[in-house]
Design a protein around this motif. Structure first.
Motif, PDB file in Angstrom:
ATOM      1  N   LYS A  82      13.474   2.210   3.555  1.00 12.45           N
ATOM      2  CA  LYS A  82      14.676   1.471   3.946  1.00 12.45           C
ATOM      3  C   LYS A  82      14.632   0.044   3.397  1.00 12.45           C
ATOM      4  O   LYS A  82      14.792  -0.929   4.125  1.00 12.45           O
ATOM      5  N   MET A  83      14.356  -0.038   2.100  1.00 12.76           N
ATOM      6  CA  MET A  83      14.276  -1.324   1.409  1.00 12.76           C
ATOM      7  C   MET A  83      15.230  -1.307   0.225  1.00 12.76           C
ATOM      8  O   MET A  83      15.578  -0.246  -0.288  1.00 12.76           O
ATOM      9  N   ASN A  84      15.572  -2.489  -0.236  1.00  8.87           N
ATOM     10  CA  ASN A  84      16.349  -2.644  -1.453  1.00  8.87           C
ATOM     11  C   ASN A  84      15.488  -2.192  -2.631  1.00  8.87           C
ATOM     12  O   ASN A  84      14.282  -2.454  -2.657  1.00  8.87           O
ATOM     13  N   LEU A  85      16.102  -1.544  -3.614  1.00  9.30           N
ATOM     14  CA  LEU A  85      15.369  -1.052  -4.778  1.00  9.30           C
ATOM     15  C   LEU A  85      14.639  -2.186  -5.500  1.00  9.30           C
ATOM     16  O   LEU A  85      13.478  -2.049  -5.901  1.00  9.30           O
ATOM     17  N   ASN A  86      15.293  -3.332  -5.648  1.00 16.09           N
ATOM     18  CA  ASN A  86      14.651  -4.463  -6.331  1.00 16.09           C
ATOM     19  C   ASN A  86      13.454  -4.999  -5.551  1.00 16.09           C
ATOM     20  O   ASN A  86      12.478  -5.454  -6.145  1.00 16.09           O
ATOM     21  N   THR A  87      13.522  -4.947  -4.233  1.00 16.75           N
ATOM     22  CA  THR A  87      12.394  -5.371  -3.396  1.00 16.75           C
ATOM     23  C   THR A  87      11.207  -4.441  -3.627  1.00 16.75           C
ATOM     24  O   THR A  87      10.069  -4.900  -3.763  1.00 16.75           O
ATOM     25  N   VAL A  88      11.483  -3.135  -3.681  1.00 18.80           N
ATOM     26  CA  VAL A  88      10.421  -2.155  -3.922  1.00 18.80           C
ATOM     27  C   VAL A  88       9.779  -2.420  -5.287  1.00 18.80           C
ATOM     28  O   VAL A  88       8.558  -2.448  -5.412  1.00 18.80           O
ATOM     29  N   LYS A  89      10.607  -2.632  -6.303  1.00 19.33           N
ATOM     30  CA  LYS A  89      10.084  -2.907  -7.650  1.00 19.33           C
ATOM     31  C   LYS A  89       9.208  -4.157  -7.646  1.00 19.33           C
ATOM     32  O   LYS A  89       8.096  -4.159  -8.190  1.00 19.33           O
ATOM     33  N   GLY A 147       1.958  -5.887  -6.457  1.00 15.96           N
ATOM     34  CA  GLY A 147       0.773  -5.171  -5.980  1.00 15.96           C
ATOM     35  C   GLY A 147      -0.104  -4.699  -7.117  1.00 15.96           C
ATOM     36  O   GLY A 147      -1.336  -4.799  -7.057  1.00 15.96           O
ATOM     37  N   LEU A 148       0.525  -4.190  -8.179  1.00 20.16           N
ATOM     38  CA  LEU A 148      -0.250  -3.729  -9.338  1.00 20.16           C
ATOM     39  C   LEU A 148      -0.956  -4.897 -10.021  1.00 20.16           C
ATOM     40  O   LEU A 148      -2.104  -4.769 -10.470  1.00 20.16           O
ATOM     41  N   LYS A 149      -0.280  -6.035 -10.078  1.00 22.97           N
ATOM     42  CA  LYS A 149      -0.891  -7.233 -10.662  1.00 22.97           C
ATOM     43  C   LYS A 149      -2.102  -7.661  -9.826  1.00 22.97           C
ATOM     44  O   LYS A 149      -3.172  -7.976 -10.370  1.00 22.97           O
ATOM     45  N   THR A 150      -1.948  -7.646  -8.512  1.00 24.40           N
ATOM     46  CA  THR A 150      -3.045  -7.988  -7.606  1.00 24.40           C
ATOM     47  C   THR A 150      -4.205  -7.009  -7.790  1.00 24.40           C
ATOM     48  O   THR A 150      -5.368  -7.418  -7.834  1.00 24.40           O
ATOM     49  N   LEU A 151      -3.892  -5.723  -7.896  1.00 22.43           N
ATOM     50  CA  LEU A 151      -4.934  -4.710  -8.112  1.00 22.43           C
ATOM     51  C   LEU A 151      -5.694  -4.967  -9.407  1.00 22.43           C
ATOM     52  O   LEU A 151      -6.922  -4.865  -9.439  1.00 22.43           O
ATOM     53  N   ARG A 152      -4.969  -5.297 -10.453  1.00 27.00           N
ATOM     54  CA  ARG A 152      -5.594  -5.554 -11.751  1.00 27.00           C
ATOM     55  C   ARG A 152      -6.587  -6.714 -11.623  1.00 27.00           C
ATOM     56  O   ARG A 152      -7.712  -6.638 -12.113  1.00 27.00           O
ATOM     57  N   GLN A 212       0.839  -1.204   0.000  1.00 24.70           N
ATOM     58  CA  GLN A 212       0.000   0.000   0.000  1.00 24.70           C
ATOM     59  C   GLN A 212       0.867   1.245   0.000  1.00 24.70           C
ATOM     60  O   GLN A 212       0.649   2.169  -0.779  1.00 24.70           O
ATOM     61  N   THR A 213       1.835   1.259   0.895  1.00 25.89           N
ATOM     62  CA  THR A 213       2.716   2.415   1.034  1.00 25.89           C
ATOM     63  C   THR A 213       3.473   2.666  -0.263  1.00 25.89           C
ATOM     64  O   THR A 213       3.550   3.805  -0.734  1.00 25.89           O
ATOM     65  N   ILE A 214       3.994   1.611  -0.861  1.00 32.17           N
ATOM     66  CA  ILE A 214       4.750   1.752  -2.113  1.00 32.17           C
ATOM     67  C   ILE A 214       3.855   2.311  -3.215  1.00 32.17           C
ATOM     68  O   ILE A 214       4.234   3.257  -3.915  1.00 32.17           O
TER      69      ILE A 214
END
Length: 160
Positions: free
Chosen positions: A137-144, A150-155, A116-118
């Motif tokens: 405070k996360m790794n960039l790849n983790t955020v991606k 999350g976007l896939k789940t939303l779709r 949600q935050t991302i």
């Protein structure tokens, strides 16, 4: 240097207070709680501005504080609801200009908290993925990965 950083933070807070309110409101869905979250975040930022090592990170630092304060208010609210089960449920206050435009917002709020935050920071606050990684405070790849999952789940949720 220290006084300059303090002034920079104060100026940033004044210029972006509406964004902080909007972000806090997106979590707590209540005017008073959103104002409390922003006020607490501002107080913490001004109390601990010396902890900020990089003056260029004011933006991500403030967003992290606002998100953390909003989550703390939600946690306190859950604790209070458990204790005050007998009392009437509060009727949510809808602030014009801040309410979600459609049920997409409700769908986002059903995602796991970190996702949600991302999503909110990326699309509502327009932070870059790198800034989100710093703020959370996360790794960039983790955020991606979390963003795209999350976007896939939303779709899927929207298509149902």
């Amino acid at each position: 240097m220290s006084q300059d950083l303090y002034e920079e933070i104060v100026q940033y807070i004044v210029e972006n207070q509406d964004k902080f309110y909007r972000l806090a409101y997106s979590y707590v869905q209540n005017q008073e709680d959103a104002l409390d979250a922003v006020q607490n975040a501002v107080c913490k930022a001004l109390e601990h501005y010396t902890d900020l090592k990089n003056g260029g990170a004011v933006r991500t630092w403030m967003y992290r504080i606002v998100v953390n304060e909003s989550l703390m208010i939600l946690k306190d609210r859950k604790r209070m609801v458990a204790v005050d089960q007998d009392e009437q449920k509060e009727i949510p206050y809808e602030e014009k200009g801040y309410e979600p435009q459609d049920n997409l917002y409700d769908e986002i709020n059903q995602l796991p908290e970190d996702v949600q935050t991302i999503v909110k920071l990326r699309f509502y606050e327009e932070l870059s993925l790198k800034e989100i990684a710093q703020a959370m405070k996360m790794n960039l790849n983790t955020v991606k990965a979390k963003l795209y999952r999350g976007l896939k789940t939303l779709r899927v949720m929207i298509q149902e």
